[in-house]
Design an enzyme around this catalytic site. Structure first.
Site: not given
Ligand code: ASP
Length: 324
Positions: A19, A91-92, A57
């Site tokens: 993100t 963050t995932d 992620s």
């Molecule tokens: N889309 C996301 C990820 O790549 C979620 C994030 O980064 O907050 O994990």
């Protein structure tokens, strides 16, 4: 060549996607553009950028962990002017990548993993401040030898202890013990150090690998069907982690399934689904099982993968779960 006392510290930002690099939820901002949008970074350090990937992620894999760790190790070993490395990440699965790096990076130089909960085009996007703060933390003298750290929302967390806890909020990353420190506007303040062994003080060497042992993770729940474990045991796994109830307790169905799997020689590790507190006085089961006393199930999986590379001695595996 030594750095002149007037030279700015050199920081490498490695971008992987997530993100923090997203527009409308899609990771489409490339590394140089992500960093180039923040000229303030140049006041802090001589910033270099390297794009590793541009993925959400949820698409991170153990093979990519290996490549990322190998690249960071190579750079830290060969570029003596490099002060620290900052990795931007979704963050995932950020806490998994951070823990893998925490166990496999061979240098005391700071490695910071950073993400964001709001895409770059959202109002109050948190990525820019998080990235600046991550670079600032990596420049703090206390960050040296502190293992891999996660910086979001003005908090510094230890890779070993950090959990994503909120689906949307910018304060999503919490620590299962306490934060290592805070990122105030005027100062980076560390409150404690991480005392479990990490980075150069682990035995895990991954330089020549392109894959890790296959370890799966199954969560327990009421009325668990033991056939689920039979299925996993039939898949040729190298190990299995169970996300147990608090205290390492498991359901009758899980007990039945694990007993059969353990009988076939499958290494099994129990880690609690509950974030805080240790599993103490390990529950007794009538089959061999390891316990990860205070790691999340996802992190126990990573440690079991690495442990399986080194030995087939269950006592040594258990020792690693107490040590890292
Ligand atoms: N889309 C996301 C990820 O790549 C979620 C994030 O980064 O907050 O994990």
């Amino acid at each position: 060549m030594t750095q002149s006392s007037f030279a700015k510290p050199k920081v490498l930002i490695i971008t992987t996607g997530g993100t923090i690099a997203s527009v409308n939820g899609k990771p489409m901002i490339d590394g140089p553009a992500l960093v180039g949008a923040l000229p303030e970074l140049g006041n802090l350090a001589d910033i270099q950028v390297e794009e590793f990937s541009k993925i959400g992620s949820s698409k991170m894999t153990p093979a990519l962990w290996l490549q990322l760790s190998q690249r960071v190790n190579q750079l830290l070993a060969t570029d003596e002017d490099l002060n620290s490395v900052v990795i931007t990440h979704g963050t995932d699965t950020l806490e998994e990548t951070a823990y893998f790096l925490h166990l496999t990076i061979r240098s005391p130089k700071p490695v910071i993993v950073v993400g964001a909960m709001r895409s770059a085009n959202e109002i109050s996007a948190d990525g820019p401040a998080n990235l600046i703060n991550a670079v600032r933390v990596g420049l703090a003298p206390e960050a040296v030898g502190s293992g891999v750290m996660v910086v979001l929302n003005e908090r510094i967390s230890a890779a070993r202890e950090v959990w994503k806890t909120h689906n949307r909020g910018v304060d999503t990353f919490q620590s299962s013990s306490s934060f290592l420190g805070v990122v105030d506007p005027d100062k980076i303040r560390f409150y404690r150090q991480t005392l479990y062994a990490h980075t150069a003080n682990t035995p895990f060497r991954i330089e020549k690998l392109d894959q890790l042992p296959k370890v799966e993770l199954v969560m327990d729940f009421t009325d668990f069907d033991p056939g689920i474990i039979d299925y996993f045991a039939s898949k040729g796994l190298d190990g299995l982690v169970v996300g147990s109830f608090a205290g390492g307790r498991i359901s009758a169905g899980m007990t039945e399934g694990l007993k059969r799997a353990a009988g076939k020689g499958l290494p099994i590790c129990i880690a609690s689904q509950v974030p805080e507190g240790r599993i103490i006085g390990y529950p007794e089961y009538d089959f061999p099982v390891l316990f990860a006393p205070d790691l999340s199930p996802k992190k126990a999986r990573i440690l079991l993968m690495l442990s399986l590379l080194l030995t087939d001695d269950p006592e040594q595996w258990q020792a690693y779960f107490e040590q890292f």
